[in-house]
Design an enzyme around this catalytic site. Structure first.
Site, short mmCIF file in Angstrom:
data_model
loop_
_atom_site.label_atom_id
_atom_site.label_comp_id
_atom_site.label_asym_id
_atom_site.label_seq_id
_atom_site.Cartn_x
_atom_site.Cartn_y
_atom_site.Cartn_z
N GLY A 1 5.30 24.03 -16.26
CA GLY A 1 4.08 24.76 -15.96
C GLY A 1 3.71 24.67 -14.49
N LYS B 1 18.85 45.54 -18.86
CA LYS B 1 20.02 44.72 -19.19
C LYS B 1 21.02 44.70 -18.03
CE LYS B 1 18.91 43.15 -23.01
NZ LYS B 1 17.62 43.02 -22.34
N TRP C 1 13.09 24.83 -13.14
CA TRP C 1 13.18 26.19 -12.62
C TRP C 1 12.19 26.27 -11.48
CZ3 TRP C 1 10.29 30.86 -12.38
CH2 TRP C 1 11.04 32.03 -12.26
N ARG D 1 17.26 28.25 -21.22
CA ARG D 1 15.92 28.58 -20.73
C ARG D 1 15.91 28.97 -19.26
NH1 ARG D 1 11.85 26.48 -24.19
NH2 ARG D 1 10.39 26.21 -22.48
N GLU E 1 19.69 42.65 -15.11
CA GLU E 1 19.56 41.23 -15.46
C GLU E 1 20.86 40.47 -15.29
OE1 GLU E 1 16.41 40.15 -18.92
OE2 GLU E 1 17.96 41.57 -19.51
N CYS F 1 12.11 25.89 -17.39
CA CYS F 1 12.03 24.44 -17.40
C CYS F 1 12.21 23.88 -18.81
CB CYS F 1 10.71 23.94 -16.82
SG CYS F 1 10.43 24.39 -15.10
N LYS G 1 14.83 32.16 -20.14
CA LYS G 1 14.74 32.80 -21.46
C LYS G 1 13.30 32.93 -21.91
CE LYS G 1 16.37 34.42 -25.33
NZ LYS G 1 16.92 35.78 -25.35
#
Length: 614
Positions: free
Chosen positions: A101, A491, A76, A27, A494, A2, A609
């Site tokens: 949050g 990695k 998000w 992010r 992801e 977010c 991120k």
């Protein structure tokens, strides 16, 4: 996770909000929106997908967003699917709210609000906050006071940005467990989750502390802690050091892979003087020598890639200094009632310094305050919460890292940890001067060895073609290479979405060998080190079962490629530092596989991120 951007200014702020959201795309998010107060009305636009979708929607009626105060957000999804109705900002009456949050008790609050007659149009916990502020404001007619009264009702960790039609020159913000920074301008002020979002408009920042509530107008910033106005220092940063352009590279991740020699060199320079490379600089952690001299145990707490760097540090602390070291995932550590013994150095590793689980674990430890406890933040952001809440700050000088899959931050963490190990060994006289000098000489060679590893790019690109249609993959390593096997698997999964697992090669016969067949690629990290012969035996176990091996081998191993055995030769490096050099080949492999599979390399699905919520 977010992103929040807000502004109150004399000029039109719509483009400032949109540009801020673009700079927060790293992010991770699934929708975006903004609200601007114009002519006594709240004008809102929300879109699912990339920020560009929001930009396009605003461009249809730009006059609606020609205002001087507003808030914007990238979401998000936590509560509720990615959908326009769940995107922020959320509106109740004359109030608009953006929120990072989680409000843990939102369900109970929602029931109470429904009983009062409030209607909910979203599935989010954020809409509860908007309705609560609207409800309380009707009794106070003071937006700051209304927000202040709402905060104790909310359980969880969050950051808020709030505007109200009746207060067209007033932006309220709250920081409680989720990062938030104030950008200080001339005749204008801003808020954001990350200072990176505001660099086009200011390089002066005020970092809110836990529990702070602030009221921003065009010309004033008032910050309150526990109801009392307080002063927070304004920091001026060098915007040039926060350059986040991709330059000539197709993706941020590739650019950041290629920046690793320089990032490692910068981090080395903070501890080793170029003119006298046989010893550590006198000023490196000098004022913390008394604290470090009493350390008898090390506890590393981290998440994801940072956890893997901690696993490498465990080998180093124990083999070089004979100091016991435990490494634990922060989200597990904080909930299992752990024992932290006296004289422990607690190392908290976080690229952003805002990782929620790592911060919470640190705070839990500090409540119990064992005798001789020393806390250290290993972090890439000197202004972060983690740095402010620990005794010692050990920076990683990697510069901004935009790609979600960490690369240069990881290798910078590794070299910083090695320098810390050497410092502790030197201070406690656990390391001879000759050993220290030898290690420092090897460290000085690292940037050149990393450059040489980057020259493998073309060979690795060719190798990656054989992964394009694979479903699963194993990464194998022994000793210091085991954490790099874990990191390589992370990695690959992801950014390419191929299921991958990292294993200690000696564990093959204890389960994973059952997975090996002709369709399962096996990536092996095989420097010519003390474990090389053992590793070759493990490779034979795979080969005998028709597994296809992709080996990153030390040049001096002279390993010969053959059918279903592919070899890329990595420059020889001393065994202790080999994890740093071998990180680059697994990063490049994952990158090229992801590009071939057409995934979003820099912003992989479902990931963020900076993980600022549980």
């Amino acid at each position: 996770m977010c992103g929040i951007v807000g502004a109150v200014a004399e000029r039109n702020i719509a483009n400032i909000l949109l540009e801020g959201l673009k700079r927060l795309e790293y992010r991770g998010y699934d929708s975006a929106g903004l609200t601007v107060i114009r002519n006594g009305e709240l004008h809102r636009e929300r879109q699912v997908g990339k920020v560009q979708e929001l930009v396009n929607a605003v461009a249809v009626n730009p006059e609606f967003f020609d205002g001087h105060i507003g808030i914007a957000h990238t979401r998000w999804a936590t509560h509720g699917e990615p959908a326009q109705r769940n995107a922020h900002p959320h509106i109740s009456g004359k109030v608009a709210v953006v929120h990072n949050g989680i409000v843990e008790n939102y369900a109970e609050l929602k029931e109470d609000l429904i009983a009062k007659g409030y209607e909910f149009t979203s599935q989010t916990d954020t809409e509860v906050v908007a309705h609560l502020i609207n409800d309380i404001y009707q009794d106070t007619s003071d937006l700051l006071e209304a927000v202040r009264k709402v905060i104790p009702l909310l359980h969880g960790a969050f950051a808020l940005g709030v505007v109200h039609i009746d207060c067209p020159d007033e932006l309220i913000t709250v920081r409680l467990g989720s990062p938030l920074v104030i950008g200080v301008g001339i005749g204008e002020n801003f808020i954001a989750s990350d200072q990176l979002a505001l660099l086009p408009v200011t390089n002066r920042f005020m970092y809110l502390e836990e529990g702070d509530i602030a009221r921003l107008t065009r010309k004033t910033i008032q910050v309150y802690a526990d109801g009392v106005e307080v002063k927070r220092q304004v920091h001026e940063i060098d915007a040039a050091q926060h350059n986040a352009d991709k330059g000539e590279f197709k993706h941020y991740m590739l650019k950041e892979i290629y920046e690793q020699p320089d990032a490692v060199a910068r981090t080395i320079e903070m501890a080793v003087d170029k003119s006298e490379t046989s010893k550590l600089r006198d000023d490196f952690l000098q004022r913390h020598e008394a604290q470090l001299s009493g350390v008898r145990n090390v506890q590393v707490i981290a998440c994801g890639t940072s956890y893997h760097s901690g696993l490498v540090a465990k080998y180093w602390f124990e083999s070089l200094n004979r100091i016991p070291c435990s490494v634990e995932v922060a989200s597990e550590f904080r909930y299992r009632n752990p024992v932290v013994v006296d004289n422990t150095l607690v190392i908290c590793i976080s690229q952003s310094g805002e990782t929620a689980d790592t911060l919470s674990a640190l705070r839990d430890i500090q409540k119990h305050t064992p005798t001789g406890l020393v806390s250290l933040a290993l972090c890439n952001v000197p202004t972060s919460s983690l740095v402010r809440e620990t005794d010692i700050f050990l920076p990683t000088l990697a510069g901004p890292e935009i790609g979600v899959a960490s690369t240069k931050a990881f290798t910078a963490q590794l070299i910083a940890l090695m320098l810390l190990v050497l410092k502790v060994g030197d201070v406690q006289q656990r390391m001879t001067g000759e050993r220290l000098s030898t290690m420092l000489a090897e460290i000085q060679r690292l940037p050149g060895q990393l450059h040489a590893s980057l020259n493998l790019d073309a060979s690795i690109n060719t190798m990656s073609e054989r992964f394009e249609d694979k479903k699963s993959c194993l990464f194998l390593g022994r000793g210091l290479q085991f954490p790099i096997a874990l990191e390589g698997a992370l990695k690959l999964k992801e950014i390419s979405y191929i299921h991958a697992e990292g294993y200690a090669a000696g564990e093959l016969k204890h389960g994973p060998l059952a997975l090996v067949d002709k369709d399962m690629p096996i990536v092996v990290l095989a420097p010519k080190d003390s474990m090389y012969d053992k590793l070759k035996a493990n490779m034979q176990e795979v080969h005998a079962r028709h597994g296809e091996l992709f080996v990153f081998a030390g040049e001096s191993s002279k390993m010969v490629a053959e059918d279903r055995l592919h070899v890329v030769y990595v420059p020889d490096v001393c065994e202790t530092l080999a994890p740093i050099v071998y990180s680059i080949p697994v990063q490049l492999l994952s990158y090229h596989v992801a590009v071939m599979r057409g995934t979003d390399v820099d912003q992989p699905r479902n990931l963020a991120k900076s993980v600022t919520v549980e």
